[in-house]
Design an enzyme around this catalytic site. Structure first.
Site, PDB file in Angstrom:
ATOM      1  N   ASP A  63      46.740  43.119  41.720  1.00 36.38           N
ATOM      2  CA  ASP A  63      48.010  43.440  41.057  1.00 36.38           C
ATOM      3  C   ASP A  63      47.764  44.074  39.690  1.00 36.38           C
ATOM      4  OD1 ASP A  63      47.214  41.168  39.758  1.00 36.38           O
ATOM      5  OD2 ASP A  63      49.063  40.030  40.096  1.00 36.38           O
ATOM      6  N   SER A  64      46.487  44.242  39.320  1.00 32.04           N
ATOM      7  CA  SER A  64      46.152  45.065  38.147  1.00 32.04           C
ATOM      8  C   SER A  64      46.670  46.492  38.348  1.00 32.04           C
ATOM      9  CB  SER A  64      44.638  45.081  37.912  1.00 32.04           C
ATOM     10  OG  SER A  64      43.947  45.396  39.103  1.00 32.04           O
ATOM     11  N   ASP A 106      46.435  40.954  46.790  1.00 29.93           N
ATOM     12  CA  ASP A 106      46.908  40.027  45.747  1.00 29.93           C
ATOM     13  C   ASP A 106      48.365  39.664  45.985  1.00 29.93           C
ATOM     14  OD1 ASP A 106      45.779  38.777  43.568  1.00 29.93           O
ATOM     15  OD2 ASP A 106      45.670  40.591  42.335  1.00 29.93           O
ATOM     16  N   LYS A 135      45.036  36.648  47.839  1.00 31.92           N
ATOM     17  CA  LYS A 135      44.584  35.974  46.611  1.00 31.92           C
ATOM     18  C   LYS A 135      45.804  35.477  45.852  1.00 31.92           C
ATOM     19  CE  LYS A 135      42.742  38.251  42.837  1.00 31.92           C
ATOM     20  NZ  LYS A 135      43.647  37.826  41.751  1.00 31.92           N
ATOM     21  N   GLU A 137      46.888  33.022  42.161  1.00 32.54           N
ATOM     22  CA  GLU A 137      46.363  32.544  40.884  1.00 32.54           C
ATOM     23  C   GLU A 137      46.758  31.100  40.598  1.00 32.54           C
ATOM     24  OE1 GLU A 137      47.429  35.173  37.667  1.00 32.54           O
ATOM     25  OE2 GLU A 137      46.540  36.921  38.642  1.00 32.54           O
ATOM     26  N   GLU A 204      37.719  34.229  36.105  1.00 31.72           N
ATOM     27  CA  GLU A 204      37.899  35.307  35.119  1.00 31.72           C
ATOM     28  C   GLU A 204      37.810  34.739  33.701  1.00 31.72           C
ATOM     29  OE1 GLU A 204      41.220  37.850  35.918  1.00 31.72           O
ATOM     30  OE2 GLU A 204      40.918  39.011  34.076  1.00 31.72           O
TER      31      GLU A 204
HETATM   32  O1  KIV Z   1      44.403  42.144  39.889  1.00 32.89           O
HETATM   33  C1  KIV Z   1      43.177  42.251  39.736  1.00 32.89           C
HETATM   34  O2  KIV Z   1      42.620  43.345  39.697  1.00 32.89           O
HETATM   35  C2  KIV Z   1      42.402  41.027  39.609  1.00 32.89           C
HETATM   36  C3  KIV Z   1      40.991  41.174  39.120  1.00 32.89           C
HETATM   37  C4  KIV Z   1      40.996  41.297  37.648  1.00 32.89           C
HETATM   38  C5  KIV Z   1      40.120  40.063  39.578  1.00 32.89           C
HETATM   39  O3  KIV Z   1      42.889  39.960  39.835  1.00 32.89           O
END
Ligand code: KIV
Length: 288
Positions: A63-64, A106, A135, A137, A204
């Site tokens: 989600d970056s 994500d 994924k 968090e 992280e």
């Molecule tokens: O969203 C993302 O790119 C991430 C990485 C920083 C691990 O969660």
């Protein structure tokens, strides 16, 4: 007749066709023989295909993308619909080159916090978009959500330490687990997530000594570090950061792999080689 297509050529077959598809058993085999797992983010078909061709085992549709693709200030504004769109693009790109990478989608902010059923619904959307794993968090309350997903056949990667979706609650992008109390809480969360069936864990911005100790305590859950030192089972970086496509200052844990390389493919190969031979990250430069 040329087989090249306009707007970004993707060859019909992977240049590394001898590679087998990456799977959970293959990742466990790599871990058992001490081979580091490599992961990069990708958000579109072409970069995903190039990362795959470079030998990156795991591609994270992170989600970056809220920051690097959408120009948002944080990951908080990313929607599930956007994550599905980019996951579909990435998996299509990998399939077009007969690629082998393991794709992680994500779960964005607000798509799994309400209930385990909401998490299942959102995870299903990402899996149907082509992800092999999702994924999410955080620790503590997420444990039962992870168990619920894993029991229903959805592989899960957890994410502890600096969790960008809760950056406002954390008070900024800071190293986590520095005090004894927060290190113990992180360890408790990590062990509970492994017990719940998480097969991967992104750590992280966690002190190198803590992530090294956690890695030894998590034989069934592969630790993937970003700013967490060299002694994790694998490493991940945001693709734009490691290619130096960034006008601002990079975080301490990033190395610009474009330097000295002639192409994105070569830069990604250099990243894979450096992670595998242990020359990246270097604790005195890239960790706390
Ligand atoms: O969203 C993302 O790119 C991430 C990485 C920083 C691990 O969660």
């Amino acid at each position: 007749m040329s087989t090249a297509t306009p707007y970004g050529t993707l060859p019909p077959a992977s240049p590394v066709a001898e590679r087998k598809p990456v799977s959970l058993p293959r990742l466990a085999e790599m871990r058992a023989r001490g081979e580091k797992i490599t992961m990069l983010t990708a958000y579109d078909a072409t970069f995903a295909a190039v990362a795959d061709a470079a030998g990156v085992e795991c591609i994270l549709v992170g989600d970056s993308l809220g920051m690097v693709c959408q120009g948002l200030n944080s990951t908080v504004g990313v929607s599930l619909e956007t994550m599905c769109y980019h996951t579909e693009s990435v998996t299509r790109g990998i399939r077009r080159v007969q690629g082998t990478a393991w794709v992680i989608g994500d779960l964005p902010f607000g798509s799994y916090q309400a209930s385990r059923e909401q998490a299942l619904h959102s995870a299903t959307a990402l899996m149907q978009a082509g992800a092999h794993m999702v994924k999410l968090e955080g620790g503590g309350w997420t444990t039962e959500t992870v168990r619920f997903l894993v029991e229903r056949g959805i592989p899960v990667c957890a994410h502890l330490g600096l969790t960008p979706q809760t950056v406002h609650a954390l008070g900024g992008y800071r190293v986590q687990g520095r005090s004894d109390e927060s290190a113990q809480a992180l360890e408790r969360d990590a062990l509970a997530l492994q017990d719940a069936g998480a097969s991967m864990l992104v750590l992280e911005m966690v002190p190198a000594a803590l992530s090294a100790a956690l890695t030894l305590k998590l034989p069934h859950c592969h630790t993937i570090g970003i700013g967490a030192g060299k002694d994790t089972a694998g490493q991940v970086l945001v693709m734009h950061d490691m290619l130096g496509v960034n006008l601002g200052k990079n975080p301490k844990f990033v190395r610009n792999f474009m330097q000295g390389q002639g192409s994105v493919l070569e830069a990604m190969r250099a990243y894979v080689a450096a992670v595998k031979d242990g020359s990246f990250p270097e604790n005195h430069l890239h960790a706390w």
